[in-house]
Design a protein around this motif. Structure first.
Motif, mmCIF file in Angstrom:
data_model
loop_
_atom_site.group_PDB
_atom_site.id
_atom_site.type_symbol
_atom_site.label_atom_id
_atom_site.label_comp_id
_atom_site.label_asym_id
_atom_site.label_seq_id
_atom_site.Cartn_x
_atom_site.Cartn_y
_atom_site.Cartn_z
ATOM 1 N N VAL A 154 0.778 -1.231 0.153
ATOM 2 C CA VAL A 154 0.142 -0.006 -0.174
ATOM 3 C C VAL A 154 0.861 1.422 0.085
ATOM 4 C CG1 VAL A 154 -1.712 1.158 1.569
ATOM 5 C CG2 VAL A 154 -1.890 -1.243 1.033
ATOM 6 N N ASP A 155 0.218 2.274 -0.657
ATOM 7 C CA ASP A 155 1.078 3.483 -0.671
ATOM 8 C C ASP A 155 0.721 4.468 0.543
ATOM 9 O OD1 ASP A 155 2.170 6.199 -1.328
ATOM 10 O OD2 ASP A 155 1.376 6.079 -3.497
ATOM 11 N N PRO A 156 1.478 4.806 1.342
ATOM 12 C CA PRO A 156 1.108 5.649 2.521
ATOM 13 C C PRO A 156 0.603 7.080 2.155
ATOM 14 C CG PRO A 156 3.458 5.501 2.503
ATOM 15 C CD PRO A 156 3.126 4.435 1.562
ATOM 16 N N ALA A 157 1.035 7.570 0.960
ATOM 17 C CA ALA A 157 0.501 8.945 0.351
ATOM 18 C C ALA A 157 -0.875 8.965 -0.083
ATOM 19 C CB ALA A 157 1.863 9.397 -0.484
ATOM 20 N N ARG A 158 -1.345 7.780 -0.300
ATOM 21 C CA ARG A 158 -2.856 7.740 -0.808
ATOM 22 C C ARG A 158 -3.468 6.814 0.153
ATOM 23 N NH1 ARG A 158 -1.908 5.830 -6.944
ATOM 24 N NH2 ARG A 158 -0.391 4.841 -6.067
ATOM 25 N N LEU A 159 -4.148 7.609 1.072
ATOM 26 C CA LEU A 159 -4.867 6.599 2.206
ATOM 27 C C LEU A 159 -6.176 7.146 2.108
ATOM 28 C CD1 LEU A 159 -2.316 5.594 4.948
ATOM 29 C CD2 LEU A 159 -3.202 4.282 3.226
ATOM 30 N N ALA A 160 -7.292 6.503 2.244
ATOM 31 C CA ALA A 160 -8.576 7.151 2.407
ATOM 32 C C ALA A 160 -9.120 6.226 3.882
ATOM 33 C CB ALA A 160 -9.610 6.926 1.599
ATOM 34 N N ILE A 161 -9.980 6.825 4.497
ATOM 35 C CA ILE A 161 -10.694 6.116 5.623
ATOM 36 C C ILE A 161 -12.199 5.958 5.420
ATOM 37 C CG2 ILE A 161 -10.889 7.810 7.400
ATOM 38 C CD1 ILE A 161 -9.862 5.617 9.457
ATOM 39 N N GLY A 162 -12.751 4.860 5.727
ATOM 40 C CA GLY A 162 -14.320 4.814 5.733
ATOM 41 C C GLY A 162 -15.111 3.764 6.379
ATOM 42 N N GLY A 163 -16.528 3.806 6.617
ATOM 43 C CA GLY A 163 -17.127 2.641 6.827
ATOM 44 C C GLY A 163 -18.606 2.894 7.074
ATOM 45 N N ASP A 164 -19.110 1.738 7.601
ATOM 46 C CA ASP A 164 -20.645 2.061 7.613
ATOM 47 C C ASP A 164 -21.216 2.098 9.193
ATOM 48 O OD1 ASP A 164 -21.510 -1.239 8.183
ATOM 49 O OD2 ASP A 164 -19.856 -1.123 6.996
ATOM 50 N N SER A 165 -22.374 3.042 9.425
ATOM 51 C CA SER A 165 -22.738 3.061 10.776
ATOM 52 C C SER A 165 -21.827 3.308 11.915
ATOM 53 C CB SER A 165 -23.634 1.737 11.036
ATOM 54 O OG SER A 165 -24.523 1.951 12.234
ATOM 55 N N ALA A 166 -21.522 2.381 12.739
ATOM 56 C CA ALA A 166 -20.483 2.754 13.719
ATOM 57 C C ALA A 166 -19.204 2.855 12.930
ATOM 58 C CB ALA A 166 -20.493 1.625 14.730
ATOM 59 N N GLY A 167 -18.968 2.226 12.083
ATOM 60 C CA GLY A 167 -17.592 2.432 11.453
ATOM 61 C C GLY A 167 -17.277 3.572 10.733
ATOM 62 N N ALA A 168 -18.509 4.148 10.350
ATOM 63 C CA ALA A 168 -18.375 5.631 9.907
ATOM 64 C C ALA A 168 -17.878 6.573 11.038
ATOM 65 C CB ALA A 168 -19.724 6.401 9.295
ATOM 66 N N ASN A 169 -18.553 6.399 12.224
ATOM 67 C CA ASN A 169 -18.196 7.165 13.415
ATOM 68 C C ASN A 169 -16.745 7.028 13.750
ATOM 69 O OD1 ASN A 169 -17.734 7.157 16.261
ATOM 70 N ND2 ASN A 169 -19.698 7.602 16.706
ATOM 71 N N LEU A 170 -16.337 5.882 13.765
ATOM 72 C CA LEU A 170 -14.948 5.565 14.000
ATOM 73 C C LEU A 170 -13.940 6.206 12.863
ATOM 74 C CD1 LEU A 170 -15.122 1.923 15.267
ATOM 75 C CD2 LEU A 170 -14.275 3.830 16.635
ATOM 76 N N SER A 171 -14.314 6.307 11.685
ATOM 77 C CA SER A 171 -13.654 6.978 10.869
ATOM 78 C C SER A 171 -13.455 8.430 10.827
ATOM 79 C CB SER A 171 -14.269 6.733 9.129
ATOM 80 O OG SER A 171 -14.501 5.294 8.992
ATOM 81 N N PHE A 172 -14.457 9.097 11.237
ATOM 82 C CA PHE A 172 -14.718 10.593 11.328
ATOM 83 C C PHE A 172 -13.803 10.671 12.594
ATOM 84 C CE2 PHE A 172 -18.124 11.213 8.678
ATOM 85 C CZ PHE A 172 -17.973 12.465 8.054
ATOM 86 N N ALA A 173 -13.741 10.030 13.726
ATOM 87 C CA ALA A 173 -13.263 9.961 15.003
ATOM 88 C C ALA A 173 -11.622 10.118 14.834
ATOM 89 C CB ALA A 173 -13.675 9.151 16.244
ATOM 90 N N THR A 174 -11.257 8.940 13.933
ATOM 91 C CA THR A 174 -9.822 8.621 13.870
ATOM 92 C C THR A 174 -9.277 10.020 13.198
ATOM 93 O OG1 THR A 174 -10.200 6.438 13.525
ATOM 94 C CG2 THR A 174 -8.238 7.367 12.514
ATOM 95 N N ALA A 175 -9.920 10.548 11.892
ATOM 96 C CA ALA A 175 -9.634 11.668 11.205
ATOM 97 C C ALA A 175 -9.550 12.807 12.023
ATOM 98 C CB ALA A 175 -10.392 12.065 10.064
ATOM 99 N N LEU A 176 -10.488 13.092 13.076
ATOM 100 C CA LEU A 176 -10.275 14.012 13.735
ATOM 101 C C LEU A 176 -9.143 14.093 14.819
ATOM 102 C CD1 LEU A 176 -13.955 14.486 14.834
ATOM 103 C CD2 LEU A 176 -12.842 16.229 13.605
ATOM 104 N N ARG A 177 -8.881 12.991 15.072
ATOM 105 C CA ARG A 177 -7.448 12.472 16.186
ATOM 106 C C ARG A 177 -6.419 12.931 15.347
ATOM 107 N NH1 ARG A 177 -7.046 8.050 19.885
ATOM 108 N NH2 ARG A 177 -8.476 8.415 21.629
#
Length: 321
Positions: A154-177
């Motif tokens: 995997v290329d560390p310069a090209r990463l996205a995060i995502g998920g569904d329901s609680a996974g979406a919550n954790l995606s936002f929280a991780t991005a905020l952290r």
């Protein structure tokens, strides 16, 4: 078939009928302990994870990225490149249920449609692991990828995060952290599928889309937060537990995939408005006649396949910049 005042997509209605028939073959979840609940969920969801695209390569790894053990599964489709851009995907299940196995096909579909790798994460579940244990480990994984992503192709310069329901919550929280520690450039996009962002569910949402026979009602939704949080009265105001309360400035582009007929639809619509007000490049798509978890109906429903294609397009576009 209707949910509240809105008619369901016929293929989604069929999906729900078949899911209910499968659930009916097992004891009610509330009568079971959490390990037994998860086993039932795995059995019921197994059919919907079958089939779909084959990957060029799949990597399984169990390791400690810095805050405790994680099991990850990396899906590498044909033509993704070496190293490949990647979406880190966090499954739903109310912080309590499901796994990378229940979401296996969904992640393969994203990888094949978008031409990028998908890193599925089996984060620790509640109530055995309370907030912020899962968040800590996901954040540690993202920081580990910054310097070790090549080990997974995997290329560390090209990463996205995502998920569904609680996974979406954790995606936002991780991005905020990551933003708050000066690592906002590590995440290029957030894919949010029917996100669960707050303990608050309105009376109107419950009346229209909750109640008996619904895919999820308010009591069930709140019970998941009760599992996740140690002190729900205190932590419900924590923006990393309830991202709808967060300062959203300087987040990367976001796509919100929103079912029309869902108890949590109102939360995604508010999140969309708050993102735009914070200057974030946000896109929201409402899918008529769909419910929570509708993307898992990909083998039956054209609207689910469209939702996956839209998410793959968004992530691929952000990772190509």
């Amino acid at each position: 078939m209707a949910a509240g005042e809105v008619t369901l997509d016929p293929e989604i209605a069929l999906f729900l009928r078949e899911m209910r028939a499968e659930w009916a073959q097992h004891p009610p979840l509330e009568s079971l302990g959490f390990p037994e609940q998860r086993a039932v969920c795995e059995a019921v969801r197994a059919r919907w994870a079958e089939g779909g695209p084959r990957m060029a390569r799949t990597i399984e790894r169990v390791f400690d990225p810095g805050a405790g053990k994680l099991h990850v599964r990396v899906y590498l489709p044909d033509g993704a490149g070496d190293p490949a851009p990647a979406l880190v995907y966090l499954h739903g299940g109310g912080f309590t249920l499901f796994s990378i196995d229940t979401h296996d096909r969904l992640m393969r579909e994203y990888a094949a449609a978008g031409g990028f790798a998908v890193i599925g994460v089996d984060y620790p579940l509640s109530p055995e692991h309370k907030y912020p244990v899962a968040l800590n480990r996901i954040e540690a994984l993202m920081l580990w990828l910054r310097t070790h992503a090549a080990e997974l192709g995997v290329d560390p310069a090209r990463l996205a995060i995502g998920g569904d329901s609680a996974g979406a919550n954790l995606s936002f929280a991780t991005a905020l952290r990551l933003r708050d520690r000066g690592e906002e450039g590590l995440v290029s996009a957030i894919l949010s599928n029917y996100g669960y962002f707050s303990t608050t569910v309105s009376d109107e949402a419950e009346a229209r889309f909750g109640g008996p026979g619904s895919i999820m009602d308010r009591a069930e939704a709140v019970s998941y937060y009760a599992n996740y949080l140690t002190d729900i009265e205190r932590e419900r105001s924590d923006p990393l537990a309830c991202p709808l309360l967060a300062d959203l400035a300087a987040l990367p582009p976001v796509l919100l995939v929103i079912p029309e007929c869902d108890l949590l639809t109102e939360q995604s619509l508010v999140m969309d408005a708050r993102l735009r007000a914070a200057g974030v490049a946000a896109e929201a798509i409402v899918y008529p006649g769909t419910t929570h978890s509708f993307l898992e109906a990909m083998s039956l429903a054209a609207v689910a396949r469209q939702g996956i294609a839209d998410g793959a397009r968004f992530v691929a576009g952000c990772l190509s910049r």
